[in-house]
Motif scaffolding. Structure first.
Motif, short mmCIF file in Angstrom:
data_model
loop_
_atom_site.label_atom_id
_atom_site.label_comp_id
_atom_site.label_asym_id
_atom_site.label_seq_id
_atom_site.Cartn_x
_atom_site.Cartn_y
_atom_site.Cartn_z
N PHE A 8 0.85 -1.18 0.00
CA PHE A 8 0.00 0.00 0.00
C PHE A 8 0.89 1.23 0.00
CE2 PHE A 8 0.67 -1.12 4.42
CZ PHE A 8 0.98 0.09 5.02
N ARG A 9 0.29 2.39 -0.29
CA ARG A 9 1.07 3.62 -0.29
C ARG A 9 0.21 4.74 0.28
NH1 ARG A 9 0.50 6.71 -5.59
NH2 ARG A 9 -1.25 5.65 -6.57
N VAL A 10 0.85 5.70 0.87
CA VAL A 10 0.18 6.88 1.43
C VAL A 10 0.07 7.90 0.30
CG1 VAL A 10 0.34 8.72 3.15
CG2 VAL A 10 1.14 6.42 3.71
N VAL A 11 -1.15 8.33 0.02
CA VAL A 11 -1.37 9.26 -1.07
C VAL A 11 -1.61 10.69 -0.58
CG1 VAL A 11 -2.19 7.52 -2.68
CG2 VAL A 11 -3.82 8.69 -1.20
N ARG A 12 -1.86 10.85 0.71
CA ARG A 12 -2.09 12.20 1.24
C ARG A 12 -1.62 12.24 2.69
NH1 ARG A 12 -7.96 14.34 0.58
NH2 ARG A 12 -7.29 14.32 -1.58
N GLY A 13 -0.94 13.29 3.06
CA GLY A 13 -0.48 13.48 4.42
C GLY A 13 0.88 12.85 4.65
N VAL A 14 1.37 12.99 5.87
CA VAL A 14 2.67 12.45 6.25
C VAL A 14 2.47 11.72 7.58
CG1 VAL A 14 5.08 12.99 6.72
CG2 VAL A 14 3.79 14.40 5.13
N PRO A 15 2.13 10.44 7.54
CA PRO A 15 1.89 9.71 8.79
C PRO A 15 3.19 9.47 9.55
CG PRO A 15 1.79 8.23 6.93
CD PRO A 15 1.94 9.61 6.37
N THR A 16 3.05 9.38 10.86
CA THR A 16 4.20 9.05 11.70
C THR A 16 4.45 7.55 11.64
OG1 THR A 16 2.85 8.66 13.65
CG2 THR A 16 3.61 10.93 13.28
N ALA A 17 5.58 7.15 12.18
CA ALA A 17 5.90 5.71 12.22
C ALA A 17 4.84 4.96 13.03
CB ALA A 17 7.28 5.49 12.80
N GLU A 18 4.35 5.57 14.12
CA GLU A 18 3.32 4.93 14.95
C GLU A 18 2.01 4.78 14.19
OE1 GLU A 18 5.14 7.57 15.96
OE2 GLU A 18 6.42 6.62 17.49
N GLU A 19 1.64 5.78 13.41
CA GLU A 19 0.41 5.70 12.62
C GLU A 19 0.52 4.62 11.55
OE1 GLU A 19 -1.17 10.32 12.91
OE2 GLU A 19 0.35 9.80 11.40
N LEU A 20 1.66 4.52 10.90
CA LEU A 20 1.86 3.46 9.90
C LEU A 20 1.83 2.08 10.55
CD1 LEU A 20 4.58 4.94 7.54
CD2 LEU A 20 2.18 4.52 7.03
N ALA A 21 2.42 1.96 11.73
CA ALA A 21 2.41 0.68 12.45
C ALA A 21 0.98 0.29 12.82
CB ALA A 21 3.28 0.76 13.69
N ALA A 22 0.17 1.25 13.26
CA ALA A 22 -1.22 0.98 13.59
C ALA A 22 -2.00 0.54 12.35
CB ALA A 22 -1.87 2.22 14.21
N LEU A 23 -1.74 1.17 11.22
CA LEU A 23 -2.41 0.80 9.98
C LEU A 23 -2.05 -0.62 9.56
CD1 LEU A 23 -4.11 1.43 7.49
CD2 LEU A 23 -2.06 2.42 6.46
N VAL A 24 -0.77 -0.95 9.61
CA VAL A 24 -0.32 -2.29 9.24
C VAL A 24 -0.95 -3.32 10.17
CG1 VAL A 24 1.69 -3.82 9.11
CG2 VAL A 24 1.80 -1.53 8.14
N GLY A 25 -0.97 -3.03 11.47
CA GLY A 25 -1.59 -3.95 12.42
C GLY A 25 -3.07 -4.17 12.14
N ALA A 26 -3.77 -3.10 11.83
CA ALA A 26 -5.20 -3.22 11.51
C ALA A 26 -5.42 -4.04 10.24
CB ALA A 26 -5.81 -1.83 11.35
N LEU A 27 -4.59 -3.84 9.24
CA LEU A 27 -4.71 -4.62 8.00
C LEU A 27 -4.44 -6.09 8.24
CD1 LEU A 27 -3.03 -2.18 5.46
CD2 LEU A 27 -5.47 -2.70 5.69
N ILE A 28 -3.45 -6.40 9.07
CA ILE A 28 -3.13 -7.80 9.36
C ILE A 28 -4.28 -8.47 10.10
CG2 ILE A 28 -1.64 -9.29 10.75
CD1 ILE A 28 0.67 -7.41 9.97
N VAL A 29 -4.81 -7.80 11.11
CA VAL A 29 -5.92 -8.36 11.89
C VAL A 29 -7.13 -8.58 11.00
CG1 VAL A 29 -7.57 -7.85 13.72
CG2 VAL A 29 -5.14 -7.51 14.11
N ARG A 30 -7.42 -7.62 10.17
CA ARG A 30 -8.59 -7.74 9.28
C ARG A 30 -8.43 -8.87 8.28
NH1 ARG A 30 -13.19 -5.07 8.00
NH2 ARG A 30 -13.77 -5.02 5.83
N SER A 31 -7.24 -9.04 7.75
CA SER A 31 -7.03 -10.11 6.77
C SER A 31 -7.09 -11.48 7.42
CB SER A 31 -5.70 -9.93 6.04
OG SER A 31 -4.61 -10.12 6.93
N ARG A 32 -6.67 -11.60 8.65
CA ARG A 32 -6.75 -12.89 9.35
C ARG A 32 -8.18 -13.26 9.66
NH1 ARG A 32 -1.76 -12.46 13.64
NH2 ARG A 32 -0.12 -12.66 12.09
#
Length: 64
Positions: A8-32
């Motif tokens: 995936f890629r960020v198309v708007r804004g500049v997320p922090t490392a914590e925000e990106l980690a939260a997004l990745v975690g949510a995507l992993i949980v949802r896919s499982r």
């Protein structure tokens, strides 16, 4: 999809490392959850109190 291509890629804004980690975690949980849905059956505890077999409902009313 190649190994170098991002998932995936960020198309708007500049997320922090914590925000990106939260997004990745949510995507992993949802896919499982989508891959392995929880069984919609009765719990083992509830089944243990029920007699098993054919016509056991008749025997359940008889004295033991």
């Amino acid at each position: 999809m190649s190994a170098e291509e991002p998932l995936f890629r960020v198309v708007r804004g500049v997320p922090t490392a914590e925000e990106l980690a939260a997004l990745v975690g949510a995507l992993i949980v949802r896919s499982r959850r989508a891959a392995a849905p929880a069984p919609a059956s009765t719990s083992a505890w509830a089944r243990s109190g029920r007699p098993a077999g054919r016509d056991t409902w008749r025997a359940s009313g008889l004295p033991r």
